[in-house]
Design a protein around this motif. Structure first.
Motif, mmCIF file in Angstrom:
data_model
loop_
_atom_site.group_PDB
_atom_site.id
_atom_site.type_symbol
_atom_site.label_atom_id
_atom_site.label_comp_id
_atom_site.label_asym_id
_atom_site.label_seq_id
_atom_site.Cartn_x
_atom_site.Cartn_y
_atom_site.Cartn_z
ATOM 1 N N LYS A 75 0.829 -1.209 0.000
ATOM 2 C CA LYS A 75 0.000 0.000 0.000
ATOM 3 C C LYS A 75 0.864 1.261 0.000
ATOM 4 O O LYS A 75 0.495 2.279 -0.583
ATOM 5 C CB LYS A 75 -0.925 -0.007 1.212
ATOM 6 N N TRP A 76 2.026 1.183 0.699
ATOM 7 C CA TRP A 76 2.922 2.337 0.711
ATOM 8 C C TRP A 76 3.478 2.590 -0.672
ATOM 9 O O TRP A 76 3.545 3.735 -1.129
ATOM 10 C CB TRP A 76 4.062 2.101 1.696
ATOM 11 N N TRP A 77 3.905 1.531 -1.346
ATOM 12 C CA TRP A 77 4.429 1.681 -2.715
ATOM 13 C C TRP A 77 3.349 2.263 -3.626
ATOM 14 O O TRP A 77 3.641 3.099 -4.491
ATOM 15 C CB TRP A 77 4.866 0.320 -3.255
ATOM 16 N N PHE A 78 2.117 1.814 -3.430
ATOM 17 C CA PHE A 78 0.998 2.291 -4.246
ATOM 18 C C PHE A 78 0.797 3.795 -4.061
ATOM 19 O O PHE A 78 0.669 4.542 -5.035
ATOM 20 C CB PHE A 78 -0.269 1.527 -3.851
ATOM 21 N N ARG A 79 0.794 4.261 -2.795
ATOM 22 C CA ARG A 79 0.603 5.683 -2.524
ATOM 23 C C ARG A 79 1.786 6.514 -3.019
ATOM 24 O O ARG A 79 1.625 7.671 -3.411
ATOM 25 C CB ARG A 79 0.418 5.908 -1.024
ATOM 26 N N ALA A 80 2.972 5.938 -2.981
ATOM 27 C CA ALA A 80 4.182 6.693 -3.348
ATOM 28 C C ALA A 80 4.445 6.720 -4.849
ATOM 29 O O ALA A 80 5.343 7.436 -5.298
ATOM 30 C CB ALA A 80 5.394 6.090 -2.635
ATOM 31 N N ALA A 81 3.678 5.976 -5.628
ATOM 32 C CA ALA A 81 3.981 5.802 -7.062
ATOM 33 C C ALA A 81 4.067 7.128 -7.806
ATOM 34 O O ALA A 81 5.097 7.443 -8.425
ATOM 35 C CB ALA A 81 2.929 4.892 -7.704
ATOM 36 N N TYR A 82 3.014 7.934 -7.760
ATOM 37 C CA TYR A 82 3.015 9.198 -8.493
ATOM 38 C C TYR A 82 4.006 10.212 -7.908
ATOM 39 O O TYR A 82 4.711 10.886 -8.663
ATOM 40 C CB TYR A 82 1.609 9.795 -8.529
ATOM 41 N N PRO A 83 4.069 10.366 -6.564
ATOM 42 C CA PRO A 83 5.073 11.303 -6.025
ATOM 43 C C PRO A 83 6.506 10.936 -6.411
ATOM 44 O O PRO A 83 7.313 11.829 -6.711
ATOM 45 C CB PRO A 83 4.861 11.196 -4.509
ATOM 46 N N LEU A 84 6.849 9.647 -6.410
ATOM 47 C CA LEU A 84 8.214 9.254 -6.786
ATOM 48 C C LEU A 84 8.474 9.531 -8.255
ATOM 49 O O LEU A 84 9.558 9.998 -8.632
ATOM 50 C CB LEU A 84 8.428 7.769 -6.476
ATOM 51 N N TYR A 85 7.483 9.258 -9.098
ATOM 52 C CA TYR A 85 7.633 9.566 -10.523
ATOM 53 C C TYR A 85 7.864 11.063 -10.710
ATOM 54 O O TYR A 85 8.756 11.479 -11.469
ATOM 55 C CB TYR A 85 6.390 9.121 -11.284
ATOM 56 N N GLY A 86 7.084 11.879 -10.008
ATOM 57 C CA GLY A 86 7.244 13.326 -10.116
ATOM 58 C C GLY A 86 8.595 13.798 -9.614
ATOM 59 O O GLY A 86 9.228 14.668 -10.223
ATOM 60 N N LEU A 87 9.069 13.203 -8.507
ATOM 61 C CA LEU A 87 10.374 13.573 -7.964
ATOM 62 C C LEU A 87 11.495 13.237 -8.939
ATOM 63 O O LEU A 87 12.379 14.067 -9.198
ATOM 64 C CB LEU A 87 10.601 12.842 -6.634
ATOM 65 N N GLY A 313 0.519 -4.705 -8.116
ATOM 66 C CA GLY A 313 1.639 -5.568 -7.774
ATOM 67 C C GLY A 313 2.134 -6.377 -8.957
ATOM 68 O O GLY A 313 3.353 -6.513 -9.155
ATOM 69 N N ARG A 314 1.214 -6.892 -9.737
ATOM 70 C CA ARG A 314 1.611 -7.686 -10.913
ATOM 71 C C ARG A 314 2.403 -6.853 -11.908
ATOM 72 O O ARG A 314 3.460 -7.266 -12.391
ATOM 73 C CB ARG A 314 0.358 -8.274 -11.587
ATOM 74 N N LEU A 315 1.884 -5.671 -12.223
ATOM 75 C CA LEU A 315 2.547 -4.842 -13.229
ATOM 76 C C LEU A 315 3.855 -4.244 -12.715
ATOM 77 O O LEU A 315 4.825 -4.122 -13.471
ATOM 78 C CB LEU A 315 1.609 -3.716 -13.679
ATOM 79 N N ALA A 316 3.907 -3.894 -11.424
ATOM 80 C CA ALA A 316 5.130 -3.318 -10.871
ATOM 81 C C ALA A 316 6.258 -4.337 -10.895
ATOM 82 O O ALA A 316 7.379 -4.044 -11.339
ATOM 83 C CB ALA A 316 4.886 -2.825 -9.445
ATOM 84 N N ALA A 317 5.991 -5.557 -10.422
ATOM 85 C CA ALA A 317 7.025 -6.596 -10.399
ATOM 86 C C ALA A 317 7.430 -6.996 -11.817
ATOM 87 O O ALA A 317 8.621 -7.147 -12.115
ATOM 88 C CB ALA A 317 6.521 -7.811 -9.625
ATOM 89 N N ALA A 318 6.450 -7.160 -12.693
ATOM 90 C CA ALA A 318 6.765 -7.531 -14.079
ATOM 91 C C ALA A 318 7.504 -6.403 -14.788
ATOM 92 O O ALA A 318 8.375 -6.661 -15.634
ATOM 93 C CB ALA A 318 5.482 -7.873 -14.827
ATOM 94 N N GLY A 319 7.186 -5.153 -14.448
ATOM 95 C CA GLY A 319 7.868 -4.021 -15.067
ATOM 96 C C GLY A 319 9.332 -3.951 -14.677
ATOM 97 O O GLY A 319 10.207 -3.703 -15.510
ATOM 98 N N ILE A 320 9.629 -4.180 -13.385
ATOM 99 C CA ILE A 320 11.027 -4.200 -12.940
ATOM 100 C C ILE A 320 11.770 -5.353 -13.594
ATOM 101 O O ILE A 320 12.918 -5.195 -14.048
ATOM 102 C CB ILE A 320 11.101 -4.324 -11.405
ATOM 103 N N ALA A 321 11.134 -6.520 -13.671
ATOM 104 C CA ALA A 321 11.763 -7.675 -14.325
ATOM 105 C C ALA A 321 12.045 -7.382 -15.794
ATOM 106 O O ALA A 321 13.097 -7.768 -16.324
ATOM 107 C CB ALA A 321 10.863 -8.905 -14.192
#
Length: 384
Positions: A75-87, A313-321
């Motif tokens: 859930k933390w990664w989910f909330r941080a997704a857009y702020p981290l992209y912007g940073l 979760g599926r797309l994040a893990a597959a995207g990093i891979a």
């Protein structure tokens, strides 16, 4: 309580239970590749200095960080997704438009913050994976397949791609575009759009090479097509790389005995062409073993992605891979003369702080997806 009994988020409260859920096979494989990188940097550098010691320290620290990140709820990664992209996008902009950015190797792709020097193009790849995963999590399958809303993820990919390409850092820009394309494909993009995109890319390559690329980038492409035309100049790097690859034979010349790397005929032997040095010293057997480790890392990561209950979760893990696999494919093709030299390192094997940091953080996210695979994330929380 056994790991198999952990079936719901509420049952994952204890730290010890979370630790048992970490995929230690993945940790071991990463350690094998990172350790091999340290060994090769020791060999080509003639000792712990100037590269091997830094590599070991960075990898050790980032392994601890990776394991710590694995314990953070999805859930933390989910909330941080857009702020981290912007940073991370802001860091790319600062590299291009502020005095903090500086040029190295012909590209203005480094950011000097005083206490640390970063390559923001590496971080934006990770931010892009998170942002796209969150966007697709909040949208329907139809939006992912074919919809005007696809202009939003296209812009998420296109903006950092153009900024990084302008630096000019062709290798990182290529990875940004391919990473974005991979996630959009995994999310269910229509085959019609894929076909149009591939056709447009093929059509635009010749004019892009002739009229948009800088002279040194154009020379790299022309050298790729015929490296023997200037063996002592633009073709030197790839010719020496091929010699190193071929001279290793089946079992290699032995640790520290590679003539191409030890006598410094092989350029950038600690970064772009470290796989060539590995092949020369340990031959086909050594290089094949590392490629098997890489393949296992990618397959385990994709397996973890498939276990996630959430689309994010599926797309994040597959995207990093996918990003990790693209590093391997592009660098491997580059050192074998199957692609132009674009400055993409071999992941965790090559020397480099920003690349290692982002990849290990990415694997921390993959492990977090496994540990918290049953986390329920809210739908309908799109930014747009």
């Amino acid at each position: 309580m056994t790991a198999s009994a952990l079936t719901r988020p509420g049952q994952r409260d204890r730290l010890s239970e979370k630790i048992t859920e970490i995929d230690w096979r993945l940790v071991i494989l990463l350690a094998v590749v990172g350790g091999t990188g340290a060994m090769m940097l020791y060999s080509v550098g003639g000792g712990w200095s100037p590269w091997a010691a830094d590599h070991v320290i960075r990898f050790s620290v980032m392994t601890v960080v990776m394991l710590g990140l694995a314990l953070i709820d999805l859930k933390w990664w989910f909330r941080a997704a857009y702020p981290l992209y912007g940073l991370f996008l802001l860091l790319v902009l600062m590299t291009e438009f502020t005095p903090l950015g500086y040029t190295a190797g012909g590209a203005r792709n480094w950011l000097n913050l005083g206490f640390i020097r970063l390559q923001p193009a590496e971080f934006i790849k990770f931010g892009l994976v998170l942002a796209l995963a969150r966007w697709y999590h909040a949208h329907s399958a139809q939006d992912a397949r074919l919809s005007w809303k696809l202009l939003i993820p296209a812009a998420m990919v296109g903006v950092p791609f153009l900024l990084v390409a302008k630096q000019p850092d062709l290798g990182s820009a290529m990875l940004i575009a391919l990473t974005g394309a991979a996630i959009m494909f995994l999310a269910g993009l229509s085959w019609r759009i894929i076909a149009v995109g591939v056709g447009a890319a093929v059509a635009i390559i010749p004019p892009f090479v002739m009229f948009v690329m800088h002279d040194y980038q154009r020379n790299r492409v022309l050298t790729f097509l015929n490296p023997e035309a200037d063996p002592a100049g633009t073709g030197y790097n790839i010719i020496q790389s091929k010699i190193a690859l071929g001279s290793g034979g089946l079992l290699g010349r032995g640790f520290g005995l590679g003539s191409q790397s030890q006598l410094e005929f092989l350029p950038e032997r600690h970064t772009d062409f470290i796989f060539s040095a590995l092949s020369e010293e340990f031959g086909f057997v050594g290089s094949f073993t590392i490629l098997v480790c890489y393949a296992a890392i990618v397959l385990i990561s994709l397996r973890i992605a498939s276990l996630s209950y959430s689309h994010f979760g599926r797309l994040a893990a597959a995207g990093i891979a996918s990003t990790f696999a693209l590093f391997i494919l592009i660098n491997g093709a580059m050192v074998m003369g199957l692609a132009p030299v674009v400055g993409v390192p071999m992941p965790l094997l090559s020397y480099g702080g920003s690349s290692m940091m982002t990849l290990m953080i990415g694997f921390g996210l993959i492990m977090a997806v496994r540990v918290h695979r049953y986390s329920e994330l809210p739908k309908g929380q799109a930014l747009f």
